[in-house]
Design a protein around this motif. Structure first.
Motif, PDB file in Angstrom:
ATOM      1  N   LEU A   7       4.389  -4.089   3.250  1.00 23.15           N
ATOM      2  CA  LEU A   7       5.551  -3.023   2.656  1.00 23.15           C
ATOM      3  C   LEU A   7       4.793  -2.048   1.768  1.00 23.15           C
ATOM      4  CD1 LEU A   7       7.732  -5.712   0.958  1.00 23.15           C
ATOM      5  CD2 LEU A   7       8.317  -4.504   2.900  1.00 23.15           C
ATOM      6  N   THR A   8       5.510  -0.786   1.855  1.00 23.78           N
ATOM      7  CA  THR A   8       4.999   0.604   1.026  1.00 23.78           C
ATOM      8  C   THR A   8       5.283   0.165  -0.421  1.00 23.78           C
ATOM      9  OG1 THR A   8       6.972   1.887   1.887  1.00 23.78           O
ATOM     10  CG2 THR A   8       4.771   2.018   3.121  1.00 23.78           C
ATOM     11  N   VAL A   9       4.217   0.652  -1.093  1.00 23.94           N
ATOM     12  CA  VAL A   9       4.832   0.862  -2.768  1.00 23.94           C
ATOM     13  C   VAL A   9       3.832   1.896  -3.459  1.00 23.94           C
ATOM     14  CG1 VAL A   9       3.031  -1.148  -3.144  1.00 23.94           C
ATOM     15  CG2 VAL A   9       4.679  -0.822  -4.620  1.00 23.94           C
ATOM     16  N   ASP A  10       4.183   2.380  -4.160  1.00 22.06           N
ATOM     17  CA  ASP A  10       3.534   3.312  -5.114  1.00 22.06           C
ATOM     18  C   ASP A  10       3.322   2.530  -6.467  1.00 22.06           C
ATOM     19  OD1 ASP A  10       2.465   5.149  -6.919  1.00 22.06           O
ATOM     20  OD2 ASP A  10       3.863   6.649  -6.634  1.00 22.06           O
ATOM     21  N   VAL A  11       2.306   2.028  -6.798  1.00 19.54           N
ATOM     22  CA  VAL A  11       1.988   1.001  -7.747  1.00 19.54           C
ATOM     23  C   VAL A  11       2.086   1.799  -8.877  1.00 19.54           C
ATOM     24  CG1 VAL A  11       0.788  -0.425  -6.749  1.00 19.54           C
ATOM     25  CG2 VAL A  11      -0.316   1.259  -7.835  1.00 19.54           C
ATOM     26  N   SER A  12       1.950   3.239  -9.336  1.00 15.55           N
ATOM     27  CA  SER A  12       2.194   4.050 -10.234  1.00 15.55           C
ATOM     28  C   SER A  12       3.389   4.196 -10.796  1.00 15.55           C
ATOM     29  CB  SER A  12       1.321   5.401 -10.148  1.00 15.55           C
ATOM     30  OG  SER A  12       2.116   6.034  -9.448  1.00 15.55           O
ATOM     31  N   ASP A  13       4.548   3.864 -10.244  1.00 18.27           N
ATOM     32  CA  ASP A  13       5.800   3.946 -10.246  1.00 18.27           C
ATOM     33  C   ASP A  13       6.658   3.013 -10.502  1.00 18.27           C
ATOM     34  OD1 ASP A  13       8.843   4.589  -8.745  1.00 18.27           O
ATOM     35  OD2 ASP A  13       8.296   6.217 -10.217  1.00 18.27           O
ATOM     36  N   TRP A  14       7.380   2.539 -11.826  1.00 15.95           N
ATOM     37  CA  TRP A  14       7.871   1.444 -12.052  1.00 15.95           C
ATOM     38  C   TRP A  14       9.212   0.927 -10.912  1.00 15.95           C
ATOM     39  CZ3 TRP A  14       7.786  -2.702 -14.825  1.00 15.95           C
ATOM     40  CH2 TRP A  14       8.967  -3.558 -15.108  1.00 15.95           C
ATOM     41  N   ASN A  15       9.800   2.234 -10.572  1.00 14.35           N
ATOM     42  CA  ASN A  15      10.935   1.808  -9.594  1.00 14.35           C
ATOM     43  C   ASN A  15      10.513   1.352  -8.375  1.00 14.35           C
ATOM     44  OD1 ASN A  15      13.011   2.093 -11.355  1.00 14.35           O
ATOM     45  ND2 ASN A  15      12.844   4.681 -11.389  1.00 14.35           N
ATOM     46  N   SER A  16       9.319   2.042  -7.790  1.00 18.93           N
ATOM     47  CA  SER A  16       9.001   1.548  -6.751  1.00 18.93           C
ATOM     48  C   SER A  16       8.380   0.048  -6.504  1.00 18.93           C
ATOM     49  CB  SER A  16       7.723   2.507  -6.323  1.00 18.93           C
ATOM     50  OG  SER A  16       7.109   2.240  -4.966  1.00 18.93           O
TER      51      SER A  16
ATOM     52  N   ASP B 112       0.700  -1.204   0.009  1.00 20.39           N
ATOM     53  CA  ASP B 112      -0.077  -0.068  -0.032  1.00 20.39           C
ATOM     54  C   ASP B 112       0.732   1.105  -0.133  1.00 20.39           C
ATOM     55  OD1 ASP B 112      -3.385   0.573   0.816  1.00 20.39           O
ATOM     56  OD2 ASP B 112      -1.929   2.162   1.357  1.00 20.39           O
ATOM     57  N   ILE B 113       0.297   2.361  -0.525  1.00 19.76           N
ATOM     58  CA  ILE B 113       1.178   3.547  -0.542  1.00 19.76           C
ATOM     59  C   ILE B 113       1.164   4.289   0.780  1.00 19.76           C
ATOM     60  CG2 ILE B 113      -0.809   5.108  -0.991  1.00 19.76           C
ATOM     61  CD1 ILE B 113       1.241   6.427  -3.030  1.00 19.76           C
ATOM     62  N   SER B 114       0.381   3.739   1.552  1.00 21.81           N
ATOM     63  CA  SER B 114       0.366   4.391   3.331  1.00 21.81           C
ATOM     64  C   SER B 114       1.168   3.358   4.133  1.00 21.81           C
ATOM     65  CB  SER B 114      -0.923   4.262   3.643  1.00 21.81           C
ATOM     66  OG  SER B 114      -0.858   4.827   5.090  1.00 21.81           O
TER      67      SER B 114
END
Length: 243
Positions: free
Chosen positions: A55-64, A32-34
């Protein structure tokens, strides 16, 4: 035991799905981004007595997404993931004449780029082991909804993506399906005015909103061996709203 990734796992359908899969004995990675997802994962682990990682993740960002997947493999000491639930989503509603490029981009990036980015991470491992489950989250809005040109376009795109991948990946024992939730009681629908809620509920044959658990139950089935002959399917969980 199989490892499942659930994105957008901090609340709503994603959180309910994480609990459901963990209760079935899967090792669940909640993305989740949060940053709250770390605490949420600990809570799910406590509730279900299953191994859970937040784990945090920004799915819109490839590197993340790449870093997210690398941390999963490292954190769980594994070389592949078995199941991916592409659930992360946002809304930025506006009539098209007032919709800004930023509102369009944000929704398309989270839903379409996010689905692409996360699927690309897991696909090689699934192909190598000749088994996998990919469940993508569409919406009843894919057919069009006033004020949701961005969201409807993204959710329709996910259906096309799902059907294409089902054709490409079936020979590897990987199933790819999509869920179409209807009017579900989640943080995303909490802001809908009561008057509008009543209008929508009156259109639902079952006469009520769905729960995140209603959707999680279907996702759990699609993850199982019992759903091994289902692929490329678009499954409505709408209480009959789209009849």
């Amino acid at each position: 035991m199989k490892v499942a990734i659930v994105t957008g796992a901090g609340s709503g359908i994603g959180y309910a799905t994480s609990i459901k899969l963990a209760s079935k004995g899967y090792t669940v990675v909640m993305g989740d981004i949060s940053k709250d997802v770390v605490d949420k994962a600990e809570k799910v682990a406590s509730l279900t007595k299953s191994r859970t990682l937040g784990l945090t993740v920004d799915v819109s960002d490839w590197n993340s997404c790449k870093e997210f997947y690398e941390n999963i493999l490292k954190g769980l000491n594994i070389d592949h993931v078995d199941i991916l639930v592409n659930n992360a989503g946002i809304i930025r509603d506006a009539l098209f004449v007032k919709m800004t490029p930023e509102q369009w981009d944000q929704v398309i990036k989270v839903h379409l780029y996010g689905t692409f980015n996360c699927t690309k991470q897991v696909i090689d491992g699934m192909i190598k082991q000749k088994w996998g489950r990919i469940i993508n989250m569409s919406s009843a809005s894919w057919q069009g909804n006033i004020g949701q040109a961005n969201y409807s376009a993204a959710k329709a795109g996910i259906i096309g993506f799902t059907k294409t991948l089902a054709r490409e990946l079936g020979k590897y024992g990987i199933t790819v399906n999509a869920i179409v939730p209807g009017f579900i009681d989640t943080p995303m629908t909490a802001s809908v005015p009561d008057k509008v809620k009543k209008i929508i509920i009156d259109r639902i044959p079952l006469g009520k909103m769905g729960t995140p658990e209603d959707v999680a139950n279907v996702i759990s089935f699609l993850c199982s061996d019992e759903a091994s002959y289902l692929t490329g399917d678009i499954i409505d969980v709408t209480g009959g709203l789209v009849l």
